[in-house]
Design an enzyme around this catalytic site. Structure first.
Site, short mmCIF file in Angstrom:
data_model
loop_
_atom_site.label_atom_id
_atom_site.label_comp_id
_atom_site.label_asym_id
_atom_site.label_seq_id
_atom_site.Cartn_x
_atom_site.Cartn_y
_atom_site.Cartn_z
CE LYS A 12 15.57 -23.03 2.99
NZ LYS A 12 16.76 -23.17 3.84
CG HIS A 95 13.79 -18.41 6.11
ND1 HIS A 95 15.14 -18.54 5.92
CD2 HIS A 95 13.30 -19.68 6.21
CE1 HIS A 95 15.46 -19.81 5.91
NE2 HIS A 95 14.36 -20.53 6.08
CD GLU A 97 17.80 -19.62 3.59
OE1 GLU A 97 18.22 -20.75 3.86
OE2 GLU A 97 16.86 -19.41 2.80
CD GLU A 169 12.99 -22.36 9.48
OE1 GLU A 169 12.94 -23.41 8.81
OE2 GLU A 169 13.11 -21.24 8.97
N GLY A 175 19.96 -26.21 6.72
CA GLY A 175 20.77 -26.59 5.57
C GLY A 175 22.15 -27.12 5.92
#
Length: 255
Positions: A12, A95, A97, A169, A175
């Protein structure tokens, strides 16, 4: 044919110094790593080339993102052609994010995937549901909706799936310290494989590696990695720690 176990490390936006980058590489360069595992690490783009140049050759490097155009007036983007020219073999796309913070749609992720494959890259394609979606029993539907545009983008060249690793994921586990149970991971991975069999073909479904990401640690990797349809991991925070080596060696520890 058995699917080769795959462990990716997504750094990241870390580390914040070149010295720390060198320390992370040293841990990997000095480690005794299972040769039967494909290992790929994804540093920030500013470190891609210098990290690749000092990293042992049996570990590959991935970009964390790329655009769907080879060049042009796209400030801040990185193109698949640039990555290929720099000798970077993999890119992470989709992803959570990128989807949530930068509002990337599944259609955009599919366009990026097609462009990356056309340029010669291999793709780690991320999918996954939010906590609200899981609690509403919508995991399967959400993940299939994320995959469907990619299926359409690759419809004319199903052989390209050989260069795609699917990373499941669950957003609620990334996280957070929360992790899907081994049974939850297996169910989601089996559903993805069944969807690929129906949408693309049985051979593609059986050959495609489906890896798990979401608070993977050395403590939980053995149980997760022992599931029939879990073909490895995409590791976040733990990839910045020495335990990443233990995660890479999950199958060796289980033997």
């Amino acid at each position: 044919m058995a699917r080769k176990f795959f462990v990716g490390g997504n750094f990241k936006m870390n580390p914040i110094s070149r010295e720390h980058k060198k320390n992370l590489v040293k841990v990997l360069n000095d480690a005794d790593i299972d040769p039967n595992v494909e290992v790929v690490i994804a540093p920030p783009s500013i470190y891609l080339i210098p990290l690749k140049d000092i990293l042992r050759k049996d570990i590959q490097v991935a970009a964390q993102n790329s655009y769907f155009k080879p060049s042009g007036a796209f400030t801040g983007e990185i193109s698949p052609a640039q990555l290929v020219d720099a000798g970077i073999p993999y890119v992470i796309l989709g992803h959570s994010e990128r989807r949530t913070l930068f509002h990337e749609t599944s259609a955009l992720v599919a366009d990026k995937t097609r462009a990356a494959l056309d340029a010669g890259l291999r793709v780690i394609l991320c999918v996954g549901e939010t906590l609200a979606e899981r609690e509403a029993n919508r995991t399967k539907a959400v993940v299939e909706a994320q995959l469907q545009p990619v299926v359409a983008a690759l419809a004319s060249a199903p052989a390209d799936w050989a260069r795609v690793v699917v990373a499941y994921e669950p957003v609620w586990a990334i996280g957070t310290g929360k992790v899907a149970s081994a049974a939850q991971a297996q169910e989601a991975h089996a559903d993805i494989r069944a969807f690929l069999a129906q949408a693309v073909g049985t051979d593609v479904a059986e050959a495609t590696r489906i890896i798990y990401g979401g608070s993977v640690t050395a403590a939980n990797s053995k149980e997760l990695g022992g599931q029939k349809d879990v073909d490895g991991f995409l590791v976040g925070g733990a990839s910045l720690k020495p335990e990443f080596v233990d995660i890479i060696n999950t199958k060796r520890a289980s033997a």
